[in-house]
Structure formats: structure tokens, C-alpha cells
Design a protein around this motif. Structure first.
Motif, short mmCIF file in Angstrom:
data_model
loop_
_atom_site.label_atom_id
_atom_site.label_comp_id
_atom_site.label_asym_id
_atom_site.label_seq_id
_atom_site.Cartn_x
_atom_site.Cartn_y
_atom_site.Cartn_z
N GLY A 528 0.84 -1.19 0.00
CA GLY A 528 0.00 0.00 0.00
C GLY A 528 0.87 1.23 0.00
N VAL A 529 0.31 2.35 -0.46
CA VAL A 529 1.06 3.60 -0.48
C VAL A 529 0.17 4.73 0.02
N ILE A 530 0.79 5.68 0.71
CA ILE A 530 0.15 6.92 1.12
C ILE A 530 1.16 8.03 0.87
N GLY A 531 0.77 9.26 1.07
CA GLY A 531 1.68 10.35 0.80
C GLY A 531 2.95 10.28 1.61
N ALA A 532 2.87 9.70 2.84
CA ALA A 532 4.03 9.66 3.72
C ALA A 532 4.97 8.50 3.43
N GLY A 533 4.55 7.54 2.60
CA GLY A 533 5.46 6.42 2.32
C GLY A 533 4.73 5.19 1.84
N ALA A 534 5.43 4.07 1.89
CA ALA A 534 4.91 2.80 1.38
C ALA A 534 4.86 1.77 2.50
N PHE A 535 3.79 1.00 2.52
CA PHE A 535 3.69 -0.14 3.42
C PHE A 535 4.30 -1.35 2.72
#
Length: 601
Positions: A528-535
């Protein structure tokens, strides 16, 4: 789709069980609870003994000395005993470097009681079953259970026979909890308050006391037990006749999933008297599986962790539990029983709680299709402005395309399945029969696990009322509130279970790094990805966060679909399903968090 069914959990045997867990991943797992009890570590500050809050930030508490606890212990404190800033030790939990103790502390921190009131315990130790005329004696019918190898409570058993080509008679026997737990009594009120059992690594917070859950209501082999039986006659996958009644059964064999899989693989013989009934159940389950595929049920597989502990409470190993044919056999039969109970109650208009999973909004389907397309995953056609029905059909087809893509590419399973699940509404309990989109069914309820879910107990009372078996129907006016409460308790349980799994993983990761070296490289995959980084899922079942602040020399932006981090300077991209190589930067075991830094993207 699967939900964890191990460590004696007896988790939900139906396909909707993954949905709340995926939602729980987005919830704040460290929210403070509005109560005076605090989990803390005892420390010495000057001449004072103080408690340093363990899970949440907060002021240190001056602690009254207690012989039960020592410096460095993990304890439960009750604040406000001698004024602001003071607390006393309620119980010693253990040590903060022992995984089992930290999981116990987590359960207490989340408000689980971990004990029953003595009056409830006494009532459960010597339960008295209601005397109901007409209970059928099925003790001569060959019956068996199939559960995890470590299960302690057995709330369902099956009997089966083949009556002709593509014809079977199936008996699904469910523990008759309603015979022991009467509406409004002490045990019933406590079961309602808890709502559900909570299963975490090596521990359980049961809905019912052990005297009921593991003894009187557990369908143990060789012992007479009270049950509610659904007798179903199948012509192919169709139910030609269904009847429901109270019964007395005696299980002939306690089978486990591994043993049944060995039997199906030909590695171990099936024994009499249950060999033929097991074969009949297998044939019926295969026919039901074909029907479910034709109905457009979701196709989502998940792998759940199972942890091993040593005697001192340290995590020693973890393994992924994959759904096998033995799991699916039980799941198909339990879903069938749940469906038929819901159909009867709906037709007779008896008040009950249904397990509902409403159709998603058309916009949710549109977003999922866009997300999958951005990652190069095949997608089904979707009309402009799809209706909820069209959206649900598209998501079901997309789930099958995702499953095929994952099998073919051998990547993206966690992240892509998560996208599918996030497109769906959350399953819940409701007195209205609104259908179950995930299963592709118009009628569905939870009937098969009354030992660990309160809505199942409600359905038992409703069913027995409908067939004249000695119960009063639930009061319709109370069911909306009961449905909301049960749904909320289920969500809370999912959050605790998820957090406890994360804690156990972190302790195991720390142990692994200590043994192999902290500069070890791990192969991983972006989930998964969000603005703060990647899971990232990495190593043998670990999960962590790769912050963009650790990706030096690039500015990263999240794409509109929320599936790719794009580098604005070099054109690099981090996509769901991408392979990465990482090292562990920091492990925060109490909060179940792992920070990573990249070795190779």
C-alpha cells in the motif's frame, strides 16, 4: 475469502469475516480509553516509585508501593486513589520484554476485563439446561467435528450421507447455548456486554465463561451434548428440504484441518464410522462451491498468522495459515446453514439479527477499476454511472481477475486484495434483511457460532421460536440497538486482534534480528502507499513502513488513484505489488510498528 481460524479461535466460518479487519487497518490503534486504569512500567524517580504509561503518552503516576510488583514490571494501575497523580497497583501483568505479557497488557489497555464476575463464573460452572419436550435423539447418527488442532471449544459438528447421484443429506449441529443461557439472566447480560470473543496470539477473551464455552456447550467427542440441528437435503447445490430442531448428539471423532487434508490427499486413511460421512460432506461442499462461483461471490484469499510461544511467553515462530480444502468444506456447510436459517426467519417474519453486507456505491466500483487499471491489472467493463447492483457485480468480477493475476504474476496478493476490500461496504448486523453482497446471497445470518458471537444466540432464539421449540422470539424493538452494539463490539475486537498480531510480529522480528544481525537485508513487496510512504510486507510475514523521508534525493507524489508514488525528479515509481529490498530501521514492539529504510527499489 478467508478469516483466521486457528489457535482454538474457531473464527467466523463465512466469507464476510475479512471485511471489518481490513477497515481496522485504517483505524487509530492507540486511542486512549476513558477510564482510570492505566498500563504502565514501574520505575524509580528520586525517592518515588512511578508508573510510566506504556501504550499511550501521559503523565507519570506516583505509585503506592505493592509487594506484588517490582521495578521494571508491567502493571495495571488505578489512578486517583490518593489524589491527582497518585495510583495503586491493581495487578502485576508481567515484564515488558515478554511478548505474551505485553499482549495481555494490550488487552487490558483496550478495556477487556480478562475475568468474569464471580457470580457469572458460578452460574457457568453448574449450568442447568432448560427442559424442552421434543428434543430429538441423534446419538446414533455418525457425527464429527473439524477444527484447528489446538481448538478447545467446538461449537459445530456435522453428519452427512449421500442419498443418490449428486444428492446428499447434511446435518449441521450447533451447540444449543440458548438451552443454558436464558434471556436476561446473569450470563446473558455479560455475553451481550462482551458481544463477541476476542482471539489474540496465545490468549482469548471469551464471550462465555469456560464452564460453558469449553465444557457444557463444547461438542466434545464421546460425550452427550445438546445441539440445534439444521437438517438439509441437497439435490446438487440446491436445498430440496430443510428442517430445524433441538437435538442430543454425540460426536464420534474430533478431526482437525491438517488431518482432513492428509486424508483428502491420500496420505492417511479415513476410518469408520466417519469415513463415508466425510466423503459425503466433501461431495456436497464441492457442489456448493460451484454454486457460489456461479452466484458471483467474491474471490479473495488471505493468509493469517499463527504464532508459537515458548514456556516463558516469548514468540518463537510464526507461520501463515492458508485456507485449504478442509477449511472450505466446513465454510461451505456453515454458510449453507446460515443462509437457510435466515431464509426461514425472513419468510416467517420472525424478528432477528441478519448479517448484512450492502451493495457498494457505484463510485466505489469506479474507483477500484481505476486503481487496478493504474497498476496494469485486468478489469471488467463498467457502465457510466453504475448502479449499486452493477457496481457489486463489477467488484465481484474484479476480485476473480485479481486472483488470477496474483496467481499468474505471483505478486500483489496483499495489496490488490486490500484494494478490492476497501471498495466494499462493511458487513454488520441489522434486523432488516438487506442481503449479503460478499457472498452473493439474498438471505444471510450468523447462526453457527453462539459460543463466541451474541448475534448467533439471538438467531438461535428466533429460529427455535419459529419452529416451536420452546423459545420466545426476540423483542423487535430491542434489535436495532443490539445490532449496532454487536457490530461495534466486533469492530473493537478486530482492532485488538490486529494490534496483538502486530505486537507478536514485532517481538519475533526483534528476536530474529538479534540472532541474525540488525543489518540484514529483506526481500519485500509494497502492499500500500500513502503520501508519507509505502507499506511493505517483508521477510516471513513481517510488515513495516518505508517513509518517503528515507528516500533521499527525490520528491515523491501520490497519484490520484492512491496506488503509486511517483518521483518528480528521476521518474521512478513505487507501485503496489512492486518488489523492494529493505532493512529494519526501528522496531516499536508495544505499538506493533516497524520503520524500514531502502536497500534497493
Amino acid at each position: 475469502m478467508s478469516r483466521r481460524d486457528y489457535r482454538g479461535r474457531g473464527r467466523a466460518r463465512d466469507e464476510d469475516r475479512t471485511l471489518p479487519r481490513e477497515r481496522a487497518r485504517d483505524r487509530e490503534r492507540d486511542r486512549p480509553l476513558p477510564r482510570t486504569d492505566v498500563v504502565a512500567v514501574l520505575e524509580k524517580r528520586g525517592r518515588h516509585l512511578v508508573g510510566e504509561p506504556y501504550f499511550q503518552r501521559g503523565p507519570r503516576l506516583i505509585v503506592d508501593r505493592d509487594r506484588r510488583a517490582s521495578l521494571g514490571d508491567l502493571v495495571l494501575l488505578r489512578a486517583g486513589q490518593r489524589g491527582k497523580g497518585h495510583a495503586k497497583v491493581v495487578r502485576r501483568i508481567g515484564r515488558p520484554d515478554v511478548a505474551r505479557d505485553v499482549i495481555e497488557a494490550l488487552m487490558l489497555d483496550r478495556g477487556l476485563r480478562r475475568r468474569f464476575d464471580p457470580a457469572v463464573e458460578r452460574a457457568a460452572r453448574e449450568p442447568r439446561a432448560v427442559d424442552v419436550p421434543g428434543r430429538r435423539d441423534l446419538r446414533d447418527l455418525t457425527t464429527f467435528t473439524i477444527d484447528p488442532a489446538t481448538a478447545k471449544d467446538f461449537d459445530d459438528a456435522i453428519s452427512a450421507e449421500q442419498t443418490g447421484p449428486d444428492r446428499w443429506r447434511i446435518w449441521v449441529h450447533i451447540a444449543d447455548v440458548s438451552a443454558y443461557v436464558r434471556p436476561g439472566d446473569l450470563i446473558d447480560r455479560e455475553a451481550y456486554r462482551r458481544g463477541t470473543s476476542v482471539y489474540v496470539p496465545a490468549k482469548v477473551e471469551p464471550m462465555l465463561p469456560e464452564g460453558l464455552s469449553n465444557v457444557a456447550c463444547s461438542l466434545r467427542p464421546g460425550e452427550d451434548r445438546l445441539a440445534v440441528t439444521a437438517e438439509l437435503e441437497l439435490h446438487g447445490p440446491s436445498v430440496a428440504r430443510a428442517s430445524f430442531y433441538r437435538s442430543t448428539i454425540r460426536s464420534d471423532e474430533r478431526l482437525d484441518y491438517d488431518r482432513v487434508d492428509r486424508i483428502f490427499a491420500g496420505a492417511e486413511p479415513a476410518l469408520e464410522p466417519w469415513a463415508q460421512p466425510l466423503a459425503a460432506a466433501r461431495g456436497a461442499a464441492a457442489a456448493l462451491a460451484a454454486r457460489r462461483d456461479a452466484q458471483g461471490a467474491l474471490a479473495i484469499e488471505s493468509v493469517e498468522p499463527e504464532f508459537a510461544f515458548d514456556r516463558e511467553g516469548h514468540v518463537t515462530a510464526a507461520a501463515g495459515v492458508v485456507q485449504t480444502e478442509s477449511h472450505r468444506l466446513i465454510e461451505h456447510l456453515m454458510i449453507l446453514a446460515n443462509e437457510q436459517v435466515a431464509r426461514l426467519l425472513s419468510e416467517r417474519k420472525v424478528p432477528t439479527l441478519y448479517r448484512v453486507h450492502e451493495r457498494p456505491d457505484g463510485s466505489a466500483a469506479e474507483r477500484l477499476i481505476a486503481q487496478l487499471a493504474s497498476l496494469g491489472v485486468p478489469t471488467p467493463p463498467l457502465p457510466e454511472q453504475p448502479t449499486p447492483q452493477q457496481g457489486a457485480e463489477a467488484i465481484a468480477v474484479a476480485s476473480h481477475l485479481v486472483a488470477a493475476y496474483v496467481r499468474r504474476s505471483r505478486r500483489g496478493g496483499i495489496g490488490l486484495n486490500s484494494l478490492v476490500l476497501r471498495a466494499l461496504k462493511q458487513a454488520r448486523y441489522d434486523p432488516r434483511n438487506l442481503g449479503h453482497t460478499g457472498l452473493g446471497l439474498t438471505h444471510y445470518c450468523h447462526f453457527t457460532s453462539p459460543i463466541r458471537r451474541y448475534p448467533d444466540l439471538v438467531c438461535h432464539r428466533a429460529l427455535l421460536s419459529a419452529v416451536g421449540a420452546g423459545e420466545d422470539a426476540p423483542q423487535a424493538s430491542r434489535l436495532p440497538g443490539a445490532g449496532d452494539w454487536a457490530s461495534a463490539r466486533e469492530r473493537d475486537a478486530m482492532q485488538v486482534e490486529r494490534a496483538a498480531d502486530d505486537v507478536a510480529r514485532c517481538f519475533l522480528l526483534e528476536r530474529t534480528l538479534f540472532e541474525t544481525g540488525f543489518d540484514q537485508d529483506f526481500d519485500g513487496e509494497v502492499t500500500g502507499v500513502i503520501g508519507a510512504g509505502a507499506f511493505v510486507a517483508f521477510g516471513d510475514g513481517y510488515e513495516g513502513m518505508l517513509p518517503v523521508r528515507k528516500l533521499h534525493g527525490e520528491w515523491w507524489e501520490l497519484n490520484e488513484e492512491g496506488t503509486i508514488l511517483n518521483g518528480t525528479r528521476t521518474g521512478k515509481a513505487i507501485r503496489i505489488g512492486d518488489a523492494v529490498r529493505v532493512q529494519v530501521d526501528r522496531v516499536d514492539a508495544p505499538r506493533g510498528r516497524v520503520d524500514l529504510f531502502p536497500v534497493e527499489l
